[in-house]
Design an enzyme around this catalytic site. Structure first.
Site, PDB file in Angstrom:
ATOM      1  N   LYS A 192      19.193  21.277 -24.938  1.00 27.74           N
ATOM      2  CA  LYS A 192      20.028  20.020 -24.996  1.00 27.74           C
ATOM      3  C   LYS A 192      19.272  18.881 -25.498  1.00 27.74           C
ATOM      4  O   LYS A 192      18.293  18.606 -26.442  1.00 27.74           O
ATOM      5  CB  LYS A 192      21.144  20.043 -23.985  1.00 27.74           C
ATOM      6  CG  LYS A 192      21.840  21.231 -23.786  1.00 27.74           C
ATOM      7  CD  LYS A 192      22.524  21.840 -24.669  1.00 27.74           C
ATOM      8  CE  LYS A 192      22.920  23.395 -24.334  1.00 27.74           C
ATOM      9  NZ  LYS A 192      23.601  23.561 -23.336  1.00 27.74           N
TER      10      LYS A 192
ATOM     11  N   ASP B 155      21.739  21.212 -11.607  1.00 27.03           N
ATOM     12  CA  ASP B 155      21.565  21.664 -13.173  1.00 27.03           C
ATOM     13  C   ASP B 155      21.857  20.043 -13.702  1.00 27.03           C
ATOM     14  O   ASP B 155      22.772  19.568 -13.771  1.00 27.03           O
ATOM     15  CB  ASP B 155      22.818  22.436 -13.809  1.00 27.03           C
ATOM     16  CG  ASP B 155      22.740  22.687 -15.047  1.00 27.03           C
ATOM     17  OD1 ASP B 155      22.318  21.674 -15.820  1.00 27.03           O
ATOM     18  OD2 ASP B 155      23.059  23.719 -15.830  1.00 27.03           O
TER      19      ASP B 155
END
Ligand SMILES: *Cc1c(COP(=O)(O)O)cnc(C)c1O
Length: 381
Positions: free
Chosen positions: A195, A170
């Site tokens: 994000k 990730d």
């Protein structure tokens, strides 16, 4: 191609039909066919949409991958990756982890038949010892959320591959500009594009990048069969965000370094977590595998409960109290109550997610203003 050029041009070229310099937003669910089955490569927008195709090419190029896929959220991407496994398979996962990833594993895939063990992936020996004969995947978040632990990607790839398991990283906190796990032999990279890739807190999206053709074809099948796809407007927004990714990441990192140094010596702060601090236990590893330490900083203040933090929220003027991260504006988050509430209290405390732990997503404002804002808020405690 160097980074700033890549970010501006990834996935995009002038529209062949009109010459439009920016990728058109194809608001269409379906496509005309000349005869049944005869079409220009597009049939139905769950399967393919030209705006999404451009974004998926950009995703692949950013991570230096053969393939890129866009999903409706980071968790939709996570869901698809976990569906590569079968009931009875075992997964090793970083202990310090995004709360939603923990939740989908424990509450969705464990009842479905996958097995999970949460281990300290900063420690390869501990990871190695936790492997079982049925371990098929090692899932690593680095830097981790919220404590910014750094795990050694290349060493973990070796361990996973020696046992026939795939390494998933990730890469949300680092972004492709700061760290490219596929170059360090990871098999699959996942991002919450919500994000830093989007970068403006205006869209929810997930990304998957990989080189393995078989896994790619299965993920492409799942993307269409399960249907967790983003709409064309969201794809356009992320394409636009990507163009400034290197510029933003440089400023996020520069500001975060200054703020981490400020917090590290502040009398009301008991601990500051930032991979760019010399005191960080994996400072050297971060320097080795990341271009810059990134825009996330966590710190702990000396309070006995959450209520004691109230004066801070009242004093902050620039930092907004909110979940999420990676936008141009600075945010402050209280992991125990907000992003990591789905982790049982006992486990949270064991990890270090205490009532006084705060996580900053440092924006691209002027560092002096941000430090002044934090100074006022900390004084109020
Ligand atoms: C936010 C986040 C996710 C989940 O992504 P969504 O886009 O919110 O579904 C996964 N991993 C990390 C590290 C995150 O910060």
């Amino acid at each position: 191609m160097k980074w700033h050029t890549l970010a501006v041009h990834a996935g995009t070229e002038p529209d062949p039909l009109t010459g439009a310099v920016m990728t058109p937003v194809y608001f269409t669910s379906t496509y005309a066919q000349e005869a049944p089955g005869q079409h220009k490569g597009y049939e139905y927008s769950r399967t393919h949409n030209p705006t999404r195709t451009a974004l998926e090419m950009a995703f692949a190029q950013l991570e230096g991958a053969k393939y890129g896929l866009a999903f409706a959220s980071g968790l939709a991407a996570t869901d698809a990756i976990l569906r590569l496994l079968s009931p009875g398979d075992h997964v090793l996962v970083s202990r310090d982890l995004y709360g939603g990833t923990y939740r989908i594993m424990r509450k969705v895939f464990e009842p479905w038949g996958l097995q999970f063990d949460f281990v300290d992936t900063t420690n390869p020996a501990q990871v190695e010892a936790a492997f079982r004969p049925n371990t098929r995947m090692l899932w690593v978040e680095t830097p981790s959320n919220p404590l910014l632990h750094i795990s050694p990607i290349a060493a973990l790839a070796d361990i996973a591959h020696a046992r026939g398991a795939k390494l998933v990283v990730d890469n949300t906190f680092a972004t492709p500009y700061l760290q490219n796990p596929l170059e360090m032999e990871a098999d699959i990279v996942v991002h919450s594009a919500t994000k830093y890739l989007g970068g403006h807190s205006d869209v929810v999206m997930g990304a998957v990048m990989l080189n393995d053709q078989e896994a790619y074809e299965r993920l492409r099948f799942l993307q269409n069969a399960v249907g967790g796809v983003p709409g064309p407007m969201d794809c356009f927004l992320v394409l636009r965000g990507i163009k400034t990714l290197p510029l933003r990441m440089q400023k996020h990192s520069e500001n975060a370094q200054k703020i981490a140094e400020f917090l590290a010596t502040h009398p009301k702060v008991s601990r500051a977590y930032y991979p760019g601090l010399l005191t960080h236990p994996h400072y050297l590893l971060a320097k080795q595998q990341m271009r810059l330490p990134g825009g996330m900083v966590s710190f702990e203040v000396k309070v006995s409960d959450t209520e004691a933090l109230r004066p801070m929220w009242e004093k902050l003027e620039i930092f907004t109290l909110a979940e999420s991260l990676g936008g141009v504006e600075s945010l402050i988050n209280h992991p125990a109550v907000m992003t990591h509430a789905s982790i049982p209290e006992e486990e949270r405390l064991a990890l270090g997610i205490t009532p006084g732990l705060l996580r900053l997503s440092v924006g691209i404002e002027d560092a002096e203003d941000l430090i002044q804002d934090l100074t006022r808020a900390l004084q109020a405690l």
